[in-house]
Design an enzyme around this catalytic site. Structure first.
Site, short mmCIF file in Angstrom:
data_model
loop_
_atom_site.label_atom_id
_atom_site.label_comp_id
_atom_site.label_asym_id
_atom_site.label_seq_id
_atom_site.Cartn_x
_atom_site.Cartn_y
_atom_site.Cartn_z
CD GLU A 148 33.85 44.50 43.87
OE1 GLU A 148 33.67 43.26 43.95
OE2 GLU A 148 34.39 45.16 44.76
N GLY A 180 40.99 42.65 49.91
CA GLY A 180 40.71 41.75 51.02
C GLY A 180 39.44 42.15 51.74
CB SER A 186 34.67 38.00 50.52
OG SER A 186 33.83 38.77 49.69
CB SER A 191 40.01 38.51 42.34
OG SER A 191 38.68 38.11 42.54
#
Length: 378
Positions: free
Chosen positions: A246, A129, A131, A163
């Site tokens: 990432e 969590g 963006s 996602s």
């Protein structure tokens, strides 16, 4: 002076592991209609359990934490082959790539004991969590708030592009815990159980009909104080560490490699221009792979993952465009399965240079933080 030969070949033991992962990846992918972007869109809980049974989750984590204690290159070759083949690994990917390493670096022993076993077994699904509607690549603009109330935090706000949230058990949440601090300060990280009262998850159906991205709403959600990960109001440095995981991984290079290989197998490569373009893509793939390996081995400069992701994701966009040109009319009239995959990938490809940090933001990071260039007028 003696001749020095730079050998890029993998040693035999890694070649054998890669061959095993390639076959497993193909077997898993062949059960799926869509084989592209499998690390983010291919959610299959049975596959997560399969990876766990093979010891392919937490491969590099220390044995005392339940991990495999294996080398970073062993993990690299496994996931390069799985993702390139199109294996649906999304149910395990985020937790393995990002959440577990964050707990190992910043989590308390109690948090590691509580959360790592479920990740390692492939039974615990996670979303990230970060963006928000007005804070995509700009983490400093996050407005979701967490207010301390005794032994709990009370969370209010909204996340977007989370996602896998529709399938996840937990979300690793970045929230503002000091509204009076400077933008890059006053942020903290919390583990939120997505089954908590006040949490609403809404999948977002995109133009390809995928729904792995989600909106997540938090309405006075109560989170135990023990779920704070790392330093209160000190999240920004932890976020930057997460971004290295990432942005610099092999998932940013081979998302549509399987489509490229399948198109090459049926395209008419007698056209010298197509052959030249394919040669360029093969060269770029090898360059991107070396950039990723440098990240994996810890040899890249701090913050250089911004350059790695930019190069690799722009390469993936060129792959999608090449596949359309190589198939030509067969993209519409040929193999319906391959045509559907191509059309989907063409529609999805713009996302490569947006998700995980847009390329314009990453180029700024590279210029200012890696190269030390002065900031221009604003």
């Amino acid at each position: 002076m003696a001749d020095v030969t730079l050998d890029f070949a993998l040693p035999p033991e890694l070649e054998a592991l890669a061959a095993e992962a390639r076959q497993v990846g193909r077997d898993l992918a062949d059960r799926c209609d869509i084989r592209e972007d499998s690390w983010i869109a291919g959610h299959d809980e049975a596959v997560a359990k399969d990876l766990s049974d093979r010891g392919w989750i937490g491969m590099t984590w220390p044995a005392e934490a339940g991990g495999g204690g294996r080398t970073v290159m062993e993990r690299f070759v496994v996931f390069e082959e799985l993702i390139a083949a199109g294996a649906p690994i999304a149910a395990a990917w985020f937790a393995d790539r990002q959440i577990g390493p964050t707990f190992l670096e910043f989590g308390t022993p109690e948090q590691q004991e509580r959360f790592l076993p479920g990740i390692l077994s492939g039974e615990s699904m996670w979303g990230i969590g970060m963006s928000e509607p007005d804070a995509g690549s700009d983490v400093a603009s996050i407005r979701t708030r967490a207010v301390r109330d005794g032994d709990e935090w009370v969370v209010d706000g909204q996340k977007i592009w989370t996602s896998g949230a529709a399938h996840a058990d937990f979300v690793y949440l970045v929230a503002r815990t000091d509204p009076d601090a400077k933008p890059h300060q006053g942020l903290s990280e919390l583990v939120v159980d997505l089954r908590s009262p006040g949490v609403t998850v809404k999948p977002i159906v995109d133009m390809t009909a995928d729904d792995h991205f989600c909106e997540v709403y938090f309405d006075s959600v109560r989170v135990p104080a023990a779920n704070l990960v790392g330093e209160e109001n000190g999240s920004f440095k932890q976020i930057m560490r997460q971004m290295e995981h990432e942005r610099g991984g092999i998932d940013r290079l081979v998302s549509n490699r399987r489509l490229y290989e399948d198109v090459l197998a049926v395209a008419d490569m007698s056209d010298p221009l197509l052959r030249q373009e394919a040669a360029r893509l093969e060269t770029d793939y090898r360059l991107g792979r070396l950039l990723v390996i440098r990240e994996v081995l810890g040899q890249a400069p701090k913050g250089f993952s911004a350059a790695t992701k930019t190069f690799c994701t722009e390469h993936e966009q060129r792959v999608a465009e090449f596949c359309a040109r190589a198939l030509g009319p067969a993209a519409q009239a040929g193999d319906p399965g391959l045509s559907a995959r191509l059309r989907r990938n063409l529609a999805y490809a713009p996302a490569y240079t947006i998700m995980g940090g847009t390329t314009n933001i990453l180029r700024n990071i590279l210029g200012e933080r890696v190269l030390g260039l002065p900031r221009g007028p604003r």
